[in-house]
Design a protein around this motif. Structure first.
Motif, PDB file in Angstrom:
ATOM      1  N   UNK A   1       0.808  -1.214   0.000  1.00 55.08           N
ATOM      2  CA  UNK A   1       0.000   0.000   0.000  1.00 55.08           C
ATOM      3  C   UNK A   1       0.844   1.268   0.000  1.00 55.08           C
ATOM      4  N   UNK A   2       2.112   1.114   0.379  1.00 58.04           N
ATOM      5  CA  UNK A   2       2.982   2.280   0.435  1.00 58.04           C
ATOM      6  C   UNK A   2       3.206   2.809  -0.985  1.00 58.04           C
ATOM      7  N   UNK A   3       3.040   4.139  -1.191  1.00 61.21           N
ATOM      8  CA  UNK A   3       3.226   4.681  -2.539  1.00 61.21           C
ATOM      9  C   UNK A   3       4.660   4.471  -3.025  1.00 61.21           C
ATOM     10  N   UNK A   4       4.781   4.142  -4.284  1.00 63.43           N
ATOM     11  CA  UNK A   4       6.089   3.939  -4.880  1.00 63.43           C
ATOM     12  C   UNK A   4       6.658   5.300  -5.285  1.00 63.43           C
ATOM     13  N   UNK A   5       8.003   5.382  -5.323  1.00 62.75           N
ATOM     14  CA  UNK A   5       8.677   6.634  -5.660  1.00 62.75           C
ATOM     15  C   UNK A   5       8.194   7.213  -6.989  1.00 62.75           C
ATOM     16  N   UNK A   6       8.026   6.356  -7.978  1.00 63.32           N
ATOM     17  CA  UNK A   6       7.597   6.821  -9.299  1.00 63.32           C
ATOM     18  C   UNK A   6       6.197   7.433  -9.237  1.00 63.32           C
ATOM     19  N   UNK A   7       5.334   6.836  -8.433  1.00 61.29           N
ATOM     20  CA  UNK A   7       3.980   7.366  -8.290  1.00 61.29           C
ATOM     21  C   UNK A   7       3.992   8.718  -7.571  1.00 61.29           C
ATOM     22  N   UNK A   8       4.815   8.796  -6.528  1.00 60.72           N
ATOM     23  CA  UNK A   8       4.940  10.058  -5.781  1.00 60.72           C
ATOM     24  C   UNK A   8       5.472  11.140  -6.718  1.00 60.72           C
ATOM     25  N   UNK A   9       6.513  10.795  -7.456  1.00 53.27           N
ATOM     26  CA  UNK A   9       7.135  11.754  -8.377  1.00 53.27           C
ATOM     27  C   UNK A   9       6.125  12.254  -9.403  1.00 53.27           C
ATOM     28  N   UNK A  10       5.384  11.346  -9.997  1.00 53.38           N
ATOM     29  CA  UNK A  10       4.398  11.724 -11.018  1.00 53.38           C
ATOM     30  C   UNK A  10       3.308  12.620 -10.430  1.00 53.38           C
ATOM     31  N   UNK A  11       2.862  12.290  -9.231  1.00 49.82           N
ATOM     32  CA  UNK A  11       1.800  13.075  -8.595  1.00 49.82           C
ATOM     33  C   UNK A  11       2.265  14.495  -8.282  1.00 49.82           C
ATOM     34  N   UNK A  12       3.487  14.611  -7.752  1.00 43.86           N
ATOM     35  CA  UNK A  12       4.009  15.940  -7.411  1.00 43.86           C
ATOM     36  C   UNK A  12       4.300  16.731  -8.686  1.00 43.86           C
ATOM     37  N   UNK A  13       4.946  16.091  -9.666  1.00 40.99           N
ATOM     38  CA  UNK A  13       5.319  16.778 -10.903  1.00 40.99           C
ATOM     39  C   UNK A  13       4.082  17.363 -11.596  1.00 40.99           C
TER      40      UNK A  13
END
Length: 145
Positions: free
Chosen positions: A12-24
């Motif tokens: 369930x922990x967000x993956x780095x790529x998902x976090x990056x895409x969401x912030x970007x």
């Protein structure tokens, strides 16, 4: 049961790529986002301090972010070009050219007109001194020897 629970929470922990895409997607143009193990690094150039602070706030608000390193730089303000007035320029040009007796200089409307002769080795020095005086233009008609 413990293994299943652990796998569930890790999954369930967000993956780095998902976090990056969401912030970007939420950041202003010119801001680059990098994420490593939940640590976010912001790089790029922004117009002002408020935009820099807002970018950090956006990154910190994203789920899964542990820390934010804000390496954004603020663009320098455009400094208007100051062109020296003719009376001051005439005096300063005379001072700058006094060590070059074969050079004649005239000033009109912020433009320095150079005529005469100069040694190649001296030309760079003279041009640096004259450029520092903030003329509109230097019209170099010198003969280089």
């Amino acid at each position: 049961m413990v293994i299943a629970t652990t796998l569930f929470f890790v999954g369930c922990k967000p993956k780095d790529a998902d976090i990056q895409a969401a912030i970007q997607a939420k950041e202003a143009a010119g801001i680059t986002v990098a994420v490593t193990k939940g640590d976010v690094t912001l790089t790029g150039e922004v117009d002002d301090e408020a935009t820099k602070a807002k970018a950090e706030e956006i990154a910190k608000a994203e789920k899964g972010v542990k820390s934010v390193i804000n390496n954004l730089t603020v663009k320098p303000a455009d400094v208007p070009v100051v062109i020296a007035e003719d009376p001051a320029l005439i005096k300063n040009v005379a001072d700058a050219t006094k060590d070059f007796p074969t050079v004649k200089a005239e000033v009109k409307d912020g433009v320095i007109l150079l005529t005469g002769e100069i040694k190649k080795a001296s030309l760079i020095t003279l041009m640096q001194h004259l450029s520092a005086l903030n003329p509109k233009k230097i019209d170099n008609k010198l003969t280089v020897k």
